[in-house]
Design an enzyme around this catalytic site. Structure first.
Site, PDB file in Angstrom:
ATOM      1  N   ASP A 293       0.876  -1.183   0.000  1.00  0.00           N
ATOM      2  CA  ASP A 293       0.000   0.000   0.000  1.00  0.00           C
ATOM      3  C   ASP A 293       0.907   1.226   0.000  1.00  0.00           C
ATOM      4  O   ASP A 293       2.037   1.150  -0.461  1.00  0.00           O
ATOM      5  CB  ASP A 293      -0.950  -0.034   1.190  1.00  0.00           C
ATOM      6  CG  ASP A 293      -2.266   0.689   0.929  1.00  0.00           C
ATOM      7  OD1 ASP A 293      -2.214   1.883   0.555  1.00  0.00           O
ATOM      8  OD2 ASP A 293      -3.342   0.082   1.081  1.00  0.00           O
ATOM      9  N   HIS A 327       1.160   1.967  -3.310  1.00  0.00           N
ATOM     10  CA  HIS A 327       0.118   2.787  -3.941  1.00  0.00           C
ATOM     11  C   HIS A 327       0.575   4.226  -4.129  1.00  0.00           C
ATOM     12  O   HIS A 327       0.103   4.920  -5.020  1.00  0.00           O
ATOM     13  CB  HIS A 327      -1.164   2.751  -3.100  1.00  0.00           C
ATOM     14  CG  HIS A 327      -1.838   1.420  -3.111  1.00  0.00           C
ATOM     15  ND1 HIS A 327      -3.041   1.190  -2.461  1.00  0.00           N
ATOM     16  CD2 HIS A 327      -1.505   0.246  -3.694  1.00  0.00           C
ATOM     17  CE1 HIS A 327      -3.401  -0.063  -2.639  1.00  0.00           C
ATOM     18  NE2 HIS A 327      -2.489  -0.654  -3.381  1.00  0.00           N
TER      19      HIS A 327
END
Length: 480
Positions: A293, A327
């Site tokens: 992430d 991300h």
């Protein structure tokens, strides 16, 4: 230079007329002609804790480096002796140690992992009970203890060249995300169950008192790895951290935080590398992030809890870090309802086909709060999948969509940022014509290999100075 100064001076005038913030006022970079001078003020206020020259070896307390025998009782005895003596190091020597539950740090304790030392943590959820006061995705609750936790302590550290291994995988912890990519199958429990994350979010929306936010039985909300909560004077230095159940480094509502020389490698769901939340005076430097992430995500609480706490994430300096998969490289949001201000990032390298964005701001209409004074310079981007710079005021809402607390996003400087490959250069999405992103400046930026150019909507006072896109000088758009 004429394109840059008007918007910036207007911002200075606006901020000059605002009341001084309760915390961090001395470090407000907008008070100086050179915003980067504010970074030096912040750095002068961040001092890592020091510890007495006193060691407590966990093997002297009965820990056995066989990878099977529970070392937690020995760790707890060593920590208690260390704090009672006035502080020092709790030393984990070389070898593999198994830890059947959470380590709770206490004041004046430096948990030191020697070269060749590894702590491997249990993956049995019940080992992390009783529940402790924590924040989960920006919402306060009682939940499983983080693997390493401290509550209302001062002068704490995790140091050394050893390894912390959460042992999370598709066989444990990660399936609770509800994603088949991480081992979840139809019929298995997950955080999406009514008595799990939806219940937590409902407590937040309805402002249920904290003491009533206790789950009956299993919550399916994965614990964070390291969480100093309401702590002061924190140092995390040198360790390698692997395979976290969820967020990895999560200092929360804390002050004077130094995180340096740390390697984070965790590709599970929501494996954010470093998420300081509602903290003041934070330094993150010379760290390596390879995550599932966001690499670094700055936060300040979700919706009601963030707004009610009145604690922004502020006075943060990020230097000399390397970001691989994730991300986003340096991210603000999305749980940022308490606001974010005075954020500096410089001299970082971001490069991976699996890194989606380099610089990212994400928020939405229910978050509220003000995100301001964000400064980025000397960022070298190889390849990112989506955009070099992504500012999104319409980020996905995963809870009650009827609330309306539209945030403010303003005063962002991006200087000497280069990239080699991306889908977009700038992907800027304000909320609406009445609620735009305001005062964004790009100076000396060169984005190459951009497949689809820039995509810009609802941005006021967007200015460029020597901004090149695929080798062509770009003029600032005329915004209607």
């Amino acid at each position: 230079m004429t394109r840059y100064l008007p918007g910036f001076l207007a911002c200075l005038l606006f901020l000059h007329c605002q009341p001084a913030p309760e915390t961090g006022a001395a470090a407000d970079p907008s008070a100086a002609a050179d915003p980067w001078a504010g970074m030096e003020d912040i750095l002068s206020n961040i001092q890592p804790p020091e510890f007495p020259d006193r060691d407590f070896d966990i093997t002297a307390e009965g820990a056995v480096a066989d990878g099977r025998t529970d070392a937690l009782p020995a760790l707890r005895r060593a920590i208690e002796k260390c704090t009672t003596a006035g502080g020092g190091r709790v030393v984990v020597p070389a070898g593999d140690f198994y830890v059947k539950g959470p380590i709770h740090l206490k004041s004046n304790v430096n948990l030191h992992l020697s070269e060749g030392a590894t702590l491997k943590f249990s993956t049995t959820p019940e080992d992390y009970l009783p529940a402790v006061h924590t924040r989960w995705e920006g919402v306060e609750t009682y939940n499983y203890s983080p693997l390493i936790y401290a509550y209302e302590q001062e002068n704490i550290a995790i140091t050394g060249s050893g390894t912390l291994d959460g042992q999370a995988s598709n066989e444990n912890w990660w399936p609770w995300s509800g994603s088949d990519r991480y081992g979840w199958k139809e019929g298995m429990p997950s955080q999406a169950d009514d008595n799990s994350r939806p219940q937590l979010y409902a407590w937040n929306t309805n402002e249920v008192p904290l003491e009533q936010r206790r789950f009956e039985g299993v919550s399916y909300l994965r614990p964070n790895f390291i969480q100093p909560f309401h702590c002061k004077n924190i140092l995390i230095d040198g360790v390698t951290i692997l395979n976290s159940p969820m967020w990895v480094l999560h200092p929360t509502l804390s002050e004077n935080v130094t995180i340096q020389n740390v390697r984070v490698i965790s590709h599970g769901p929501n494996s954010d590398g470093c998420d300081p939340e509602s903290c003041n005076n934070v330094l993150i430097r010379n760290c390596y992030f390879d995550t599932g992430d966001d690499c670094i995500a700055l936060k300040s609480g979700r919706n009601q809890d963030g707004r009610n706490s009145g604690r922004p994430i502020e006075n943060v300096v990020i230097q000399d870090c390397e970001m691989k998969d994730g991300h986003g490289g340096v991210v603000i949001g999305s749980e940022v309802s308490g606001g974010a201000r005075n954020i500096f990032a410089e001299n970082c390298i971001m490069d991976s086909p699996n890194l989606e964005r380099a610089i990212r701001v994400k928020t939405n209409k229910v978050r509220g709060g003000t995100i301001e004074n964000l400064y980025f310079r000397n960022i070298t981007v190889g390849e990112v999948r989506e955009a070099v710079v992504r500012i999104n005021m319409r980020y996905a809402i995963f809870s009650d969509t009827t609330q309306v607390y539209i945030p403010t996003v303003r005063n962002i400087l991006i200087e000497n940022v280069t990239s080699k490959k991306s889908r977009y250069g700038l992907l800027l999405e304000g909320y609406s014509p009445d609620h735009p992103i305001t005062d964004v400046q790009l100076i000396d930026c060169k984005f190459e290999g951009v497949a689809e150019g820039n995509k810009i909507e609802f941005v006021d006072d967007l200015t460029y100075q020597d901004y090149y896109l695929n080798g062509e000088l770009v003029e600032a758009p005329v915004v209607q």
